[in-house]
Design a protein around this motif. Structure first.
Motif, PDB file in Angstrom:
ATOM      1  N   THR A 121      44.180  -7.859  59.862  1.00  0.00           N
ATOM      2  CA  THR A 121      45.313  -7.434  60.690  1.00  0.00           C
ATOM      3  C   THR A 121      45.149  -6.004  61.177  1.00  0.00           C
ATOM      4  O   THR A 121      45.320  -5.716  62.369  1.00  0.00           O
ATOM      5  N   THR A 122      44.811  -5.096  60.271  1.00  0.00           N
ATOM      6  CA  THR A 122      44.690  -3.686  60.665  1.00  0.00           C
ATOM      7  C   THR A 122      43.472  -3.445  61.553  1.00  0.00           C
ATOM      8  O   THR A 122      43.548  -2.674  62.517  1.00  0.00           O
ATOM      9  N   LEU A 123      42.353  -4.118  61.253  1.00  0.00           N
ATOM     10  CA  LEU A 123      41.149  -3.921  62.063  1.00  0.00           C
ATOM     11  C   LEU A 123      41.337  -4.507  63.459  1.00  0.00           C
ATOM     12  O   LEU A 123      40.907  -3.909  64.456  1.00  0.00           O
ATOM     13  N   THR A 124      41.997  -5.654  63.534  1.00  0.00           N
ATOM     14  CA  THR A 124      42.294  -6.255  64.838  1.00  0.00           C
ATOM     15  C   THR A 124      43.153  -5.315  65.668  1.00  0.00           C
ATOM     16  O   THR A 124      42.902  -5.121  66.871  1.00  0.00           O
ATOM     17  N   ARG A 125      44.160  -4.730  65.023  1.00  0.00           N
ATOM     18  CA  ARG A 125      45.040  -3.815  65.744  1.00  0.00           C
ATOM     19  C   ARG A 125      44.270  -2.594  66.248  1.00  0.00           C
ATOM     20  O   ARG A 125      44.401  -2.194  67.420  1.00  0.00           O
ATOM     21  N   THR A 126      43.440  -2.007  65.394  1.00  0.00           N
ATOM     22  CA  THR A 126      42.684  -0.811  65.779  1.00  0.00           C
ATOM     23  C   THR A 126      41.740  -1.092  66.939  1.00  0.00           C
ATOM     24  O   THR A 126      41.691  -0.339  67.923  1.00  0.00           O
ATOM     25  N   ILE A 127      40.981  -2.187  66.843  1.00  0.00           N
ATOM     26  CA  ILE A 127      40.010  -2.501  67.884  1.00  0.00           C
ATOM     27  C   ILE A 127      40.708  -2.898  69.173  1.00  0.00           C
ATOM     28  O   ILE A 127      40.280  -2.519  70.279  1.00  0.00           O
TER      29      ILE A 127
END
Length: 207
Positions: A121-127
């Motif tokens: 979830t967090t990596l998807t949001r950042t990218i």
């Protein structure tokens, strides 16, 4: 407990080294302490959990791979044409090649995100945020091409970088600088599909 920002940054950078070298399973608080050459238990005092550490690593990697603001400032004074788009992508390729550890750590994060929903979830949001920022920068700058152009460049550059950093022998003998120029030229070959105004934001990054 008060924390030292410089030590925290050093711990995150140490975690990136561990992640790139040993993979996600090797990224423990103890391994980070050893890599950063700090007393045992230091990393656990700075990060609430391994998920927190993974999250901080992902954010730091994108900071490391971002362009120098002076490069974007200088680019803003140049004609916003194909030549500048090529220059930006060649600069991106060069930056990431020089920070091989950071990019390999990012790929390890991607793989770990398959198994860790919170990290996904967090990596998807950042990218996703970085990609939207790059699209906005491209459109607002007046560089040739449209949203699809940036998406094609994002996908093509990521594939090229992964190949170059993991199995360089596959592209042995190929002029990567010329290849990047060809990728950009082909991606912007179609007319610009339209413009929209957005606040000016920092330039191209990799995801």
């Amino acid at each position: 407990m008060a924390q030292n920002p410089e030590r925290r940054a050093a711990l995150v950078n140490a975690a990136i080294e561990v992640l790139a070298r040993e993979g996600a399973r090797g990224l423990t608080f103890r391994a980070v302490d050893v890599e950063a050459n700090v007393p045992k238990g230091t990393a656990s005092n700075y990060f609430a959990s391994r998920d927190d550490l993974f999250d901080q690593v992902g954010k730091r990697i994108h900071e490391r791979m971002g362009p120098d603001p002076s490069v974007i400032e200088e680019g803003g004074r140049k004609p916003q044409n194909l030549a500048l788009a090529i220059e930006y992508m060649q600069g991106l390729f060069g930056r990431i090649t020089r920070d091989r550890t950071g990019y390999l750590a990012l790929q390890e994060l991607r793989l770990e995100a398959v198994r860790r929903p919170e990290l996904r979830t967090t990596l998807t949001r950042t990218i996703s945020e970085n990609l939207e920022r790059d699209i906005g920068f491209h459109l607002d700058s007046g560089l040739p091409g449209d949203r699809s152009t940036v998406l094609m460049l994002y996908l093509a550059m990521n594939a090229l970088i992964v190949e170059h950093l993991t199995l360089p022998g596959v592209l042995e003998g190929i002029d990567t600088e010329r290849l990047v120029a060809d990728l950009v030229t082909r991606a912007v070959a179609t007319p610009d599909a339209g413009a929209r105004s957005r606040p000016r934001t920092p330039g191209p990054t990799a995801s």
